[in-house]
Motif scaffolding. Structure first.
Motif, short mmCIF file in Angstrom:
data_model
loop_
_atom_site.label_atom_id
_atom_site.label_comp_id
_atom_site.label_asym_id
_atom_site.label_seq_id
_atom_site.Cartn_x
_atom_site.Cartn_y
_atom_site.Cartn_z
N TYR A 170 27.37 41.51 -30.79
CA TYR A 170 27.80 40.85 -29.55
C TYR A 170 28.58 41.81 -28.66
O TYR A 170 28.32 41.90 -27.46
CB TYR A 170 28.66 39.65 -29.94
CG TYR A 170 29.19 38.82 -28.80
CD1 TYR A 170 28.52 37.67 -28.40
CD2 TYR A 170 30.38 39.15 -28.16
CE1 TYR A 170 29.02 36.87 -27.37
CE2 TYR A 170 30.89 38.37 -27.13
CZ TYR A 170 30.19 37.24 -26.74
OH TYR A 170 30.69 36.44 -25.72
N GLY A 171 29.50 42.54 -29.25
CA GLY A 171 30.38 43.40 -28.46
C GLY A 171 29.84 44.79 -28.19
O GLY A 171 30.05 45.35 -27.11
N GLU A 172 29.12 45.36 -29.15
CA GLU A 172 28.67 46.74 -29.03
C GLU A 172 27.32 46.86 -28.32
O GLU A 172 27.10 47.78 -27.55
CB GLU A 172 28.56 47.37 -30.42
CG GLU A 172 29.86 47.41 -31.20
CD GLU A 172 30.81 48.50 -30.73
OE1 GLU A 172 30.31 49.54 -30.30
OE2 GLU A 172 32.03 48.31 -30.81
N LEU A 173 26.41 45.93 -28.62
CA LEU A 173 25.04 46.02 -28.09
C LEU A 173 24.75 44.96 -27.03
O LEU A 173 23.64 44.92 -26.50
CB LEU A 173 24.03 45.89 -29.23
CG LEU A 173 24.20 46.85 -30.41
CD1 LEU A 173 23.18 46.56 -31.49
CD2 LEU A 173 24.08 48.29 -29.94
N TYR A 174 25.73 44.12 -26.76
CA TYR A 174 25.59 43.05 -25.76
C TYR A 174 24.42 42.12 -26.10
O TYR A 174 23.71 41.65 -25.22
CB TYR A 174 25.43 43.65 -24.35
CG TYR A 174 26.52 44.64 -24.03
CD1 TYR A 174 27.81 44.19 -23.75
CD2 TYR A 174 26.29 46.01 -24.06
CE1 TYR A 174 28.84 45.09 -23.49
CE2 TYR A 174 27.31 46.92 -23.80
CZ TYR A 174 28.58 46.45 -23.51
OH TYR A 174 29.60 47.35 -23.26
N ALA A 175 24.28 41.86 -27.39
CA ALA A 175 23.19 41.00 -27.87
C ALA A 175 23.81 39.78 -28.55
O ALA A 175 24.32 39.86 -29.67
CB ALA A 175 22.31 41.77 -28.86
N ASP A 176 23.75 38.65 -27.87
CA ASP A 176 24.34 37.41 -28.39
C ASP A 176 23.30 36.67 -29.24
O ASP A 176 22.79 35.61 -28.88
CB ASP A 176 24.80 36.54 -27.23
CG ASP A 176 25.69 35.37 -27.67
OD1 ASP A 176 25.86 35.20 -28.90
OD2 ASP A 176 26.18 34.64 -26.80
N SER A 177 23.00 37.26 -30.40
CA SER A 177 21.89 36.79 -31.23
C SER A 177 22.07 35.36 -31.72
O SER A 177 21.10 34.62 -31.87
CB SER A 177 21.68 37.74 -32.41
OG SER A 177 22.93 38.07 -33.01
#
Length: 513
Positions: A280-287
């Motif tokens: 969420y924080g490093e890759l901006y991916a809210d999986s």
């Protein structure tokens, strides 16, 4: 999600009925996703090097598929777009450098690697998921790209980070372009799934900065925080892909394989009790959001950790994901490539050949995890050969069908018609006719043949009785593995595109000559 349900049939000579039940045997479930990543970027798995002849490419791929079929796999994640280029003919992008050695160079007239891979996988009862890297356009600053490559023709669509050129996810035109690239494949090829791996915004590199200030200023979409804006850019693409794929072909599955940690509990009380890199924080991916909103059919987190990994134990993450699937499928990405890795780069636990088999047993006991995907193909035949042996001889000894997805299709097909079994000197000849159309208009996209020895309970519950699975519309099979003078009973069922299984035709008894 609860354990996958499978069909069970109890038959006698005079009566039969069909009901749904779970496999209660200890030889492995009848429904389980068993996938493997076949990476083409830098020729990790296939082809072994650029510039091979077409026959060599085909033979290598057949060898890979045969290897995994013997291991019990039922799905191949084939990387077909590694760097804004293509391993398929019907593409708006150039032929991949990793195929023939020069970007844009066609392998041969009439040869389509993806079409060939689909046909060969389906013949062996394996799904083919088309694996796309959505944003990466080059691998390094030294990459040699064609003058016709999109990075040269449309440089304004990219930023450079760590020497790589990456599509700027904040640009509406980029999102639309990527969706259209994917739809080219969905419309033109008989794929079973669209698959993304973990590369969205890039993994952070010290001293590097994402150059998207101008895009943020031009297309803020109501956001004032750049981190939230970046996550929303990825969310927009995920939802667009999901909507678009299912608009054209409802039965094509869409799944993503993110980094194994969504958020740590110290960052968010909803997160896992871990202390690693945050997707969420490093890759901006809210999986987690993608599953919660129903934008993916499966999530495939890469839990490349052992049970003893202090900052992120395998069991902790497997349990966390199983509690956050919102009714979608959960397949665990497993790190075959780390087994017997270089001593300086791995935990001691990866030297234990039972680590991954124990992970699979743990997942099955959990009951809300539907399967595994292994990285990568080559590793299972090299550093993780011991794992492959455990799969073949124990955990994956018997065939399994992919789990059903009732939110996409819960209508089972009708049974095959006029099933016959005739003994000849070369084996048992099985023949049948396609089933009548079900109420959703489907007939059959594949079949399962079951064989029982004389006196053996006739039931399709137990996967050990599966003789053959194919995801092709064939209507005959020659069983050459029988013993002369022995009597056998056969059943055949139909599968639709989403692997719903029909009631069986049969049983038909026959004595081998």
């Amino acid at each position: 999600m609860v354990k996958s349900f499978i069909g069970i049939i109890l038959l006698s000579l005079t009566t039969s009925f069909f009901s749904v039940a779970q496999n209660s045997t200890n030889i492995g479930p009848k429904r389980e996703f068993r996938g493997v990543w076949v990476a083409t970027v830098t020729n990790i798995d296939w082809p072994s090097k650029p510039g091979l002849s077409i026959d060599q490419q085909k033979q290598e791929l057949i060898g890979i598929l045969e290897q995994h079929k013997k291991t019990g796999m039922n799905a191949i994640m084939l990387q077909i777009r590694p760097t804004a280029d293509a391993f398929y003919a019907k593409s708006r992008e150039l032929w991949s450098h990793w195929l023939m050695g020069t970007q844009g160079l066609s392998p041969a007239p009439g040869y389509d690697p993806l079409a060939f891979a689909i046909k060969e996988a389906h013949f062996r009862g394996m799904e083919l998921h088309a694996w796309f890297n959505p944003y990466r356009a080059t691998m390094s600053a030294n990459a040699i790209t064609s003058a016709e490559h999109i990075t040269k023709k449309r440089p304004e669509l990219f930023y450079t980070y760590g020497g790589q050129k990456l599509f700027d996810p904040g640009l509406p035109e980029v999102r639309e372009y990527i969706v259209q690239v994917i739809l080219d494949v969905v419309k033109e090829y008989d794929i079973d799934g669209v698959h993304f791996d973990d590369y969205f915004y890039p993994y952070r590199i010290s001293g590097q900065k994402i150059s998207d200030e101008a895009t943020f200023a031009k297309y803020p979409n109501g956001f004032t925080n750049v981190d939230d804006w970046r996550r929303n850019n990825v969310n927009l693409l995920i939802k667009m892909v999901d909507d678009s794929v299912h608009h054209y072909k409802k039965y094509v599955k869409f799944g993503v394989s993110p980094f194994g940690i969504w958020r740590n509990s110290r960052e968010d009380t909803l997160g896992s009790k871990t202390n690693g890199l945050s997707n969420y924080g490093e890759l901006y991916a809210d999986s987690r959001k993608w599953i919660k909103e129903g934008w993916v059919d499966y999530i495939n987190p890469q839990i490349y950790f052992t049970f003893s990994r202090a900052v992120a134990p395998f069991g902790t993450l497997a349990d966390w994901w199983s509690n956050n699937t919102y009714g979608r499928h959960l397949y665990i990405g497993q790190a075959a490539y780390l087994v017997h890795g270089m001593p300086s780069k791995r935990e001691a636990a990866w030297g234990n050949q039972s680590e991954i088999p124990n992970q699979i047993r743990y997942m099955r006991e959990n009951g809300r995890i539907q399967g595994s995907v292994f990285f990568s193909s080559k590793s299972l035949a090299t550093v993780a050969k011991g794992v492959q042996d455990s799969l073949r001889n124990d955990l994956y000894r018997f065939s399994a069908l992919p789990p059903q997805m009732p939110w996409l299709d819960d209508i089972m097909p009708n049974e095959p018609q006029n099933f016959t079994a005739d003994a000849e000197t070369d084996g048992i000849h099985l023949k049948w006719e396609k089933p009548l159309k079900a109420k959703d208009g489907e007939t059959a996209s594949g079949y399962v043949i079951y064989r029982f020895k004389e006196g053996e309970k006739i039931s399709i519950l137990d996967p050990k009785n599966i003789l053959r699975v194919s995801f092709e519309d064939f209507a005959s099979y020659l069983d050459t593995s029988v013993e002369k003078g022995k009597r056998y009973n056969y059943l055949v069922t139909a599968l639709d595109r989403l692997k719903n299984e029909s009631e069986p035709s049969g049983p038909v008894g026959v004595m081998a000559k």
